[in-house]
Design an enzyme around this catalytic site. Structure first.
Site, PDB file in Angstrom:
ATOM      1  N   GLN A 123      26.223  18.010  -4.665  1.00 28.77           N
ATOM      2  CA  GLN A 123      25.110  16.753  -4.505  1.00 28.77           C
ATOM      3  C   GLN A 123      26.115  15.236  -3.715  1.00 28.77           C
ATOM      4  O   GLN A 123      27.482  15.413  -4.476  1.00 28.77           O
ATOM      5  CB  GLN A 123      25.413  16.890  -5.855  1.00 28.77           C
ATOM      6  N   ASP A 163      20.828  21.849   2.915  1.00 29.94           N
ATOM      7  CA  ASP A 163      20.418  20.722   2.457  1.00 29.94           C
ATOM      8  C   ASP A 163      19.914  20.159   4.431  1.00 29.94           C
ATOM      9  O   ASP A 163      18.822  18.575   4.128  1.00 29.94           O
ATOM     10  CB  ASP A 163      21.369  19.397   2.531  1.00 29.94           C
ATOM     11  N   LYS A 202      17.527  21.597 -10.049  1.00 27.35           N
ATOM     12  CA  LYS A 202      17.863  22.897  -9.169  1.00 27.35           C
ATOM     13  C   LYS A 202      18.095  24.118  -9.851  1.00 27.35           C
ATOM     14  O   LYS A 202      18.171  25.025  -9.169  1.00 27.35           O
ATOM     15  CB  LYS A 202      18.996  22.588  -7.660  1.00 27.35           C
TER      16      LYS A 202
END
Ligand SMILES: NC(=O)c1ccc[n+]([C@@H]2O[C@H](COP(=O)([O-])OP(=O)(O)OC[C@H]3O[C@@H](n4cnc5c(N)ncnc54)[C@H](OP(=O)(O)O)[C@@H]3O)[C@@H](O)[C@H]2O)c1
Length: 297
Positions: free
Chosen positions: A96, A119, A52
């Site tokens: 994460q 997200d 990312k």
């Protein structure tokens, strides 16, 4: 003849369109900022966040990575979240998953500013998606929707069977495909571990999307002739390779390819799209927070 959708090529198209948005933001002195937060040192998570960050670098985004020890207290993580919520240079961020067991991931999600939740997992953003007014479409489901669009497969009126009901793939994807908008209007069936006679549900579908995490669970015998098959799964299985493993999907490619009219490979199908759609959400967040109108692809 089965058509194979090249996820890398579609993702590259998305990135190239996003580049124009990044340029428009630069004209307004805005550099989209994405932070990744990793708690602990899970090797797969380390790989994901480094990819990312690399994506940010390649796109000219301001990528920031925050690492906390596996033993970090929930409060330490909450402090990091507060800092990121308040940081004007960070337009989007994610923590994460998985986090260590002593941290409640749902509580973590609730503390993220929904406007920066790229997200799309904050309950407020989940609610907006279900209500038909999404702010951020979760990256993998959005990537699947874009892949279908790029392959000129309109879900409208089609029977779609999704195998898997996770909060990050199956459920949000079902909601996206159900929406009364372009890219939606499908009739959706969602299967899971308690589904009885799953093969009947997949065989009855025009489009089968597998997001299970079980290597090669869906095979050709479970598909109707000419089905569209999207394989979200990424599973490591032991193999006689240099690394000692290979990646396979949730679909048994060889037998499925014989039946499908369109199929995605693993790797090189949905995976690159997930990464591209995180960049998409970050650019969108930057435009919204800075009041700059951009023409998102
Ligand atoms: N390519 C990408 O970018 C990307 C992104 C995210 C995930 N993935 C991959 O996609 C796969 C799924 O991920 P996930 O996070 O959604 O997984 P998950 O949270 O483990 O959910 C798996 C789902 O599959 C269902 N399931 C498990 N075994 C089943 C079986 N034998 N028959 C029917 N349903 C079954 C589970 O049912 P229950 O709910 O009843 O337990 C659950 O709903 C994994 O391989 C993951 O690595 C790929």
């Amino acid at each position: 003849m089965t058509r194979v959708i090249d996820g890398n090529a579609v993702a590259e198209d998305v990135r190239s369109d996003l580049s124009a948005c990044v340029d428009s933001l630069a004209d307004a002195d805005v550099v989209p900022g994405l932070a990744t937060v990793l708690v602990g040192n899970d090797p797969a998570s380390e790989t994901y966040v480094s990819m990312k960050q690399r994506d940010c670098e390649e796109m000219g985004l301001n990528g920031v990575h925050v690492e906390l020890e596996a033993e970090a207290s929930p409060e330490e993580l909450y402090d990091t979240i507060e800092d990121l919520n308040a940081d004007p240079e960070i337009h989007g961020y994610l923590v994460q998953d998985p986090v260590p067991d002593h941290i409640d991931y749902d509580e973590v999600l609730r503390r993220i500013d929904p406007a920066k939740d790229v997200d799309g997992f904050h309950p407020a953003n989940v609610g907006r998606l279900v209500g038909g007014n999404p702010r951020f479409k979760p990256c993998t489901p959005h990537g699947v929707q874009k892949l279908l669009e790029a392959a000129e497969i309109d879900p409208e009126g089609k029977d779609v069977t999704i195998v898997g009901r996770s909060s990050i793939v199956g459920k949000p994807l079902a909601n996206l495909l159900l929406q009364k908008t372009d890219g939606g209007n499908a009739t959706v069936t969602v299967c899971h571990s308690r589904t009885v006679d799953m093969a009947a549900k997949t065989r009855g579908a025009d489009i089968v999307i597998a997001a299970v995490g079980v290597p090669e669970l869906v095979d050709g015998s479970m598909l109707s002739e000419g089905a569209v098959v999207i394989d979200v799964g990424v599973n490591r299985v032991e193999a006689d390779t240099e690394k000692g493993y290979e990646l396979v999907g949730d679909v048994e490619y060889e037998s499925a390819e014989g039946k499908a009219s369109v199929i995605t490979p693993v790797p090189g199908g949905v995976g690159p799209m997930t990464r591209a759609m995180l960049l998409y959400n970050t650019v969108k967040a930057a435009g919204e927070q800075e009041g700059v109108t951009i023409d998102l692809p």
